[in-house]
Design a protein around this motif. Structure first.
Motif, PDB file in Angstrom:
ATOM      1  N   GLU A  57       0.837  -1.209   0.000  1.00 11.53           N
ATOM      2  CA  GLU A  57       0.000   0.000   0.000  1.00 11.53           C
ATOM      3  C   GLU A  57       0.870   1.257   0.000  1.00 11.53           C
ATOM      4  N   LYS A  60       2.127   1.596  -3.512  1.00  9.71           N
ATOM      5  CA  LYS A  60       1.035   1.942  -4.425  1.00  9.71           C
ATOM      6  C   LYS A  60       0.607   3.400  -4.256  1.00  9.71           C
ATOM      7  N   ARG A  61       0.488   3.859  -3.015  1.00 12.74           N
ATOM      8  CA  ARG A  61       0.004   5.226  -2.748  1.00 12.74           C
ATOM      9  C   ARG A  61       1.128   6.252  -2.684  1.00 12.74           C
ATOM     10  N   ASN A  62       2.382   5.777  -2.619  1.00 16.92           N
ATOM     11  CA  ASN A  62       3.545   6.642  -2.453  1.00 16.92           C
ATOM     12  C   ASN A  62       3.392   7.541  -1.231  1.00 16.92           C
ATOM     13  N   LEU A  79      -3.140   5.080   7.108  1.00 15.10           N
ATOM     14  CA  LEU A  79      -2.310   6.163   6.599  1.00 15.10           C
ATOM     15  C   LEU A  79      -1.613   6.840   7.778  1.00 15.10           C
ATOM     16  N   ILE A  86      -7.063   1.628   6.603  1.00 13.73           N
ATOM     17  CA  ILE A  86      -7.197   1.026   5.271  1.00 13.73           C
ATOM     18  C   ILE A  86      -7.683  -0.414   5.391  1.00 13.73           C
ATOM     19  N   GLY A 114       6.989   5.485   1.006  1.00 14.57           N
ATOM     20  CA  GLY A 114       6.444   5.283  -0.331  1.00 14.57           C
ATOM     21  C   GLY A 114       7.318   4.408  -1.215  1.00 14.57           C
TER      22      GLY A 114
END
Length: 173
Positions: A57, A60-62, A79, A86, A114
Motif C-alpha cells: 500500500e 502503491k500510494r507513495n 495512513l 485502510i 512510499g
C-alpha cells in the motif's frame, strides 16, 4: 443346493469398529497438536500478510503507511498522516495463541515509506520481530514462529526460532 448370501457378519462388523476405535484413540492426541500448530501458523501468516500488504500500500500510494499490532490482538493498516484505517484484521485474535512484539522502544508498529522501505523517522523505533506461540499444548510439542522485519528494507520473513535446526537450515532464524 445352498445359496450363499453376500454381506458382512456381525462379528466382522464388530472387529472393524474395534480397529477403527483403537486407531482413532491413537491418532487423536497428535491431531490436536497438529491443529494447534496449524492455528499458530495461520496467525503468523496473517501478520506476515498484513505487513506485506502495508508495504505494498505504501508503494502503491507513495505515502507513509503504518502497520500496527493491536493490544486486543490482530492488526490494522492506516495512513500515517491522516490516521485513516485502510485494512483491519481481528480474526487472528485467539486466546490460545500468545504473541510478543520486540522493538527498539516498545513500539507496536512499523511505518513504511512510499518506496517500501522503513520510514526514516521511525526506523529506530520499528518492530524488529513478532514471536507467535500456542499456549494450549505442551512446550515440547509447540512449534513457535517468528516474523522478522529487516531494517531498512522492511522485508518480512517467517522463521523458526528453534535451536535444534542445523546451522544452514533456511527455516532457522
Amino acid at each position: 443346493m445352498l445359496v450363499r448370501v453376500r454381506g458382512f457378519t456381525i462379528l466382522e462388523l464388530m472387529i472393524t469398529i474395534a480397529i477403527v476405535a483403537v486407531v482413532t484413540m491413537l491418532v487423536l492426541p497428535e491431531a490436536s497438536v497438529w491443529l494447534s500448530n496449524s492455528k499458530t501458523r495461520t496467525v503468523a501468516e496473517s501478520y506476515q500478510n498484513g505487513l506485506q500488504m502495508a508495504r505494498n500500500e505504501a508503494i502503491k500510494r507513495n505515502l507513509p503507511i503504518r502497520f500496527e499490532v493491536l493490544n486486543t490482538g490482530g492488526w490494522q493498516i492506516r495512513l500515517e498522516e491522516s490516521g485513516q484505517v485502510i485494512q483491519r484484521d481481528v480474526a487472528s485474535t485467539d486466546a490460545s495463541i500468545k504473541f510478543s512484539v520486540a522493538s527498539g522502544n516498545g513500539k507496536t508498529y512499523v511505518v513504511y515509506s512510499g518506496l517500501g522501505s522503513l520510514w526514516a523517522p521511525e526506523q529506530a523505533n520499528a518492530i524488529d520481530q513478532l514471536n507467535i506461540t500456542s499456549t494450549t499444548i505442551a512446550a515440547d510439542k509447540r512449534v513457535p514462529l517468528r516474523l522478522t522485519i529487516s531494517n531498512p528494507s522492511g522485508a518480512v520473513r517467517m522463521c523458526l526460532p528453534s535451536s535444534s535446526l542445523p546451522t544452514g537450515d533456511p527455516r532457522k532464524c
